[in-house]
Design a protein around this motif. Sequence first.
Motif, short mmCIF file in Angstrom:
data_model
loop_
_atom_site.label_atom_id
_atom_site.label_comp_id
_atom_site.label_asym_id
_atom_site.label_seq_id
_atom_site.Cartn_x
_atom_site.Cartn_y
_atom_site.Cartn_z
N SER A 297 0.87 -1.18 0.00
CA SER A 297 0.00 0.00 0.00
C SER A 297 0.91 1.23 0.00
O SER A 297 2.08 1.14 0.38
CB SER A 297 -0.92 0.00 1.23
OG SER A 297 -0.17 0.07 2.42
N ASP A 419 -4.26 5.57 -6.59
CA ASP A 419 -5.20 4.80 -5.78
C ASP A 419 -5.77 3.68 -6.63
O ASP A 419 -5.49 3.58 -7.83
CB ASP A 419 -6.35 5.69 -5.27
CG ASP A 419 -6.74 5.34 -3.84
OD1 ASP A 419 -6.79 4.14 -3.53
OD2 ASP A 419 -6.98 6.26 -3.04
N ASP A 423 -11.53 3.40 -6.14
CA ASP A 423 -11.56 4.28 -4.97
C ASP A 423 -11.57 5.76 -5.34
O ASP A 423 -11.61 6.61 -4.46
CB ASP A 423 -10.34 4.00 -4.08
CG ASP A 423 -10.53 2.76 -3.22
OD1 ASP A 423 -9.53 2.29 -2.67
OD2 ASP A 423 -11.67 2.28 -3.10
N GLU A 438 -4.72 11.72 1.68
CA GLU A 438 -4.22 11.04 2.88
C GLU A 438 -2.79 11.47 3.20
O GLU A 438 -2.43 11.71 4.35
CB GLU A 438 -4.31 9.52 2.69
CG GLU A 438 -5.74 8.99 2.73
CD GLU A 438 -5.87 7.62 2.08
OE1 GLU A 438 -4.86 7.09 1.59
OE2 GLU A 438 -7.00 7.10 2.02
N ASP A 449 -3.00 7.80 11.81
CA ASP A 449 -3.44 7.05 10.64
C ASP A 449 -4.62 7.80 10.01
O ASP A 449 -5.34 8.52 10.71
CB ASP A 449 -3.89 5.64 11.05
CG ASP A 449 -3.60 4.60 9.98
OD1 ASP A 449 -3.74 3.40 10.27
OD2 ASP A 449 -3.23 4.99 8.85
N ALA A 451 -7.61 7.64 6.51
CA ALA A 451 -8.17 7.12 5.25
C ALA A 451 -9.14 8.15 4.71
O ALA A 451 -9.85 8.81 5.48
CB ALA A 451 -8.88 5.79 5.47
N LEU A 504 -8.40 2.08 12.05
CA LEU A 504 -8.91 1.86 10.70
C LEU A 504 -8.99 0.36 10.42
O LEU A 504 -8.09 -0.40 10.79
CB LEU A 504 -7.98 2.51 9.67
CG LEU A 504 -7.90 4.04 9.67
CD1 LEU A 504 -6.88 4.51 8.65
CD2 LEU A 504 -9.27 4.66 9.38
N ARG A 506 -8.39 -2.89 8.46
CA ARG A 506 -7.41 -3.29 7.44
C ARG A 506 -7.51 -4.79 7.20
O ARG A 506 -7.88 -5.55 8.09
CB ARG A 506 -5.98 -2.97 7.89
CG ARG A 506 -5.68 -1.49 8.02
CD ARG A 506 -4.23 -1.26 8.48
NE ARG A 506 -3.92 0.14 8.64
CZ ARG A 506 -3.45 0.93 7.67
NH1 ARG A 506 -3.22 0.40 6.47
NH2 ARG A 506 -3.20 2.20 7.88
N LYS A 511 -3.83 -3.40 3.82
CA LYS A 511 -4.62 -2.46 3.03
C LYS A 511 -5.87 -2.05 3.79
O LYS A 511 -6.56 -2.87 4.39
CB LYS A 511 -5.01 -3.09 1.69
CG LYS A 511 -3.80 -3.31 0.79
CD LYS A 511 -4.22 -3.95 -0.53
CE LYS A 511 -2.99 -4.19 -1.42
NZ LYS A 511 -3.33 -4.88 -2.66
N ILE A 512 -6.16 -0.77 3.75
CA ILE A 512 -7.35 -0.25 4.44
C ILE A 512 -8.60 -0.72 3.71
O ILE A 512 -8.69 -0.67 2.48
CB ILE A 512 -7.32 1.28 4.50
CG1 ILE A 512 -6.13 1.76 5.34
CG2 ILE A 512 -8.62 1.83 5.07
CD1 ILE A 512 -5.86 3.25 5.24
N LYS A 514 -11.59 0.18 2.57
CA LYS A 514 -12.38 1.39 2.29
C LYS A 514 -13.88 1.07 2.22
O LYS A 514 -14.71 1.90 2.60
CB LYS A 514 -11.90 2.02 0.97
CG LYS A 514 -10.45 2.52 0.98
CD LYS A 514 -10.36 3.89 1.62
CE LYS A 514 -8.94 4.45 1.56
NZ LYS A 514 -8.60 5.09 0.31
#
Length: 530
Positions: A297, A419, A423, A438, A449, A451, A504, A506, A511-512, A514
């Motif tokens: 990421s 990205d 997204d 970000e 952190d 997002a 967040l 993950r 990877k977040i 989303k």
Amino acid sequence: MSNAVPQALEDIDTLGNLTRFHARERPGDEAMLFEGRSTSYAELDRHASQVANGLLADGLRPGARVGFMDKNSDHFYEIVFGCAKSNTVSVGINWRLAPPEVAYILNDSQAEVLFVGPDFYALAEQIRGDVPSLKRIVAMEPGHAEWPSFESWRDAQDDGDPGVPVTTDDVAIQMYTSGTTGHPKGVQLMHRCFFDLWAYPPADDMAFNEWTEDDVNLVAMPSFHIGGVGWGLMGLRPGARNIVVREFDPGTTLEMIQTYGISKMFLVPAAIRMVLQHPKARETDYATVRFICYGASPIPLDLLREAIEVFQCGFVQLYGMTETTGSATYLPPEDHDLNGNERMRSAGKPFPGVKLKVVDEEGRALPPRQVGEICIASPVNMKGYWNLPEATEKTLVDGYVHTGDAGYLDEDGYVYVHDRVKDMIVSGAENIYPAEVESALFGHPAVADVAVIGVPDERWGEAVKAVVVLKPGESVTPDELVGFARQRIAGYKLPKSVDFIDELPRNPSGKILKRELRKPYWEGMERHVN
């Protein structure tokens, strides 16, 4: 199709021949150390033969799938090499998945044997009846009432090399994509995927990719992820010493560096952040660490600066995906500048043997600095998705993997990742890439952190929302954050709102998620774009 032991390291083209070669060249050298258990290269080769013979005794034919669901261990690699020697395919399963998701992967792969760790016995018992293809379950530790333990099952097998014919084009490993939307897809990686890039002469700035038997490699990322198994195989190929940890932990990482003199490691940015936040981060001696590779990421520039200052070693960004067997590009230490430069925002340039292009929605190649979809042509691209010909044709086009990542190339061939294409936020007809926002917010001293997502907006269609995790003991207002970012990015990219949360979500590769963040804001909407 010969299994004759190669004469030189450069001639190894199957995973089975890797252990055969090192068993001959350095039989007594330590291949792996795991929680005090040491395995030499000769033992690794012999254990791989025993695993292979056990699979063959259970009636597995070439191409049969073998599931593995446990945290990292040395035994995982014995199973990978055992599958390689029997021309079967190892399938690492994300142990954080829910029972129906695990059952889906086992059924999709038609796994005939499952190796399962003690933390997941109950899950395996729960789904066993839903997976008719399973012939055997092996418990990774002793003590299960019904299933044999791995070591007792392995040691009951003949330790002679099975000599099953294997080609470099046979599938060795099947990895399932993280599946953040819909069902995960099985990415088929052939034996050649782990060797063919080594045939290309290295560039002058690739010292990080020069491995010797003197290297000490930390294997900390999850084995079901290409950054885990791929990195482990990277260290085993040259005959290095590999320190395997059950799962990533910042304190354990620092302890391994101090105790074993780690020289190389691969971490995702979220893991680097956790190590830097550990109380002992600035007390640890990093003298043996030569290179830290990072990827999976994007990494904010301020986090990278802090990491370079603390670790005092060469940093290398690697960019790729499971479908490209991991790394396709690299950003060498020479391009990392503490004062900041344009290239530090890039994901680097192609490895020798790899080609990149950026295309528009019609598939036409775009000139430098125009944003489109990044595509990768590599000799180690996947064979295709397991039993999904349409998805394969959509992703693998004329030898190029279409990554789904939005970005551009500069005039020197460096790739800049904005990205995931999906997204992208479209606000008032302007395309906004969350990674850019970000990065602007992350530089604030109170932010741990962040997002950025798109949420419905009556006026603009979508509006930019920042979801922020604060550092312990810190406070900041939304207006202060937006004011800080205003100095770094254009006004139309600024968050229209800021939410604060504790952590967040993950996936295991860092990877977040989303989709999880967007869900509450899009509830009740027919479409998740506006």
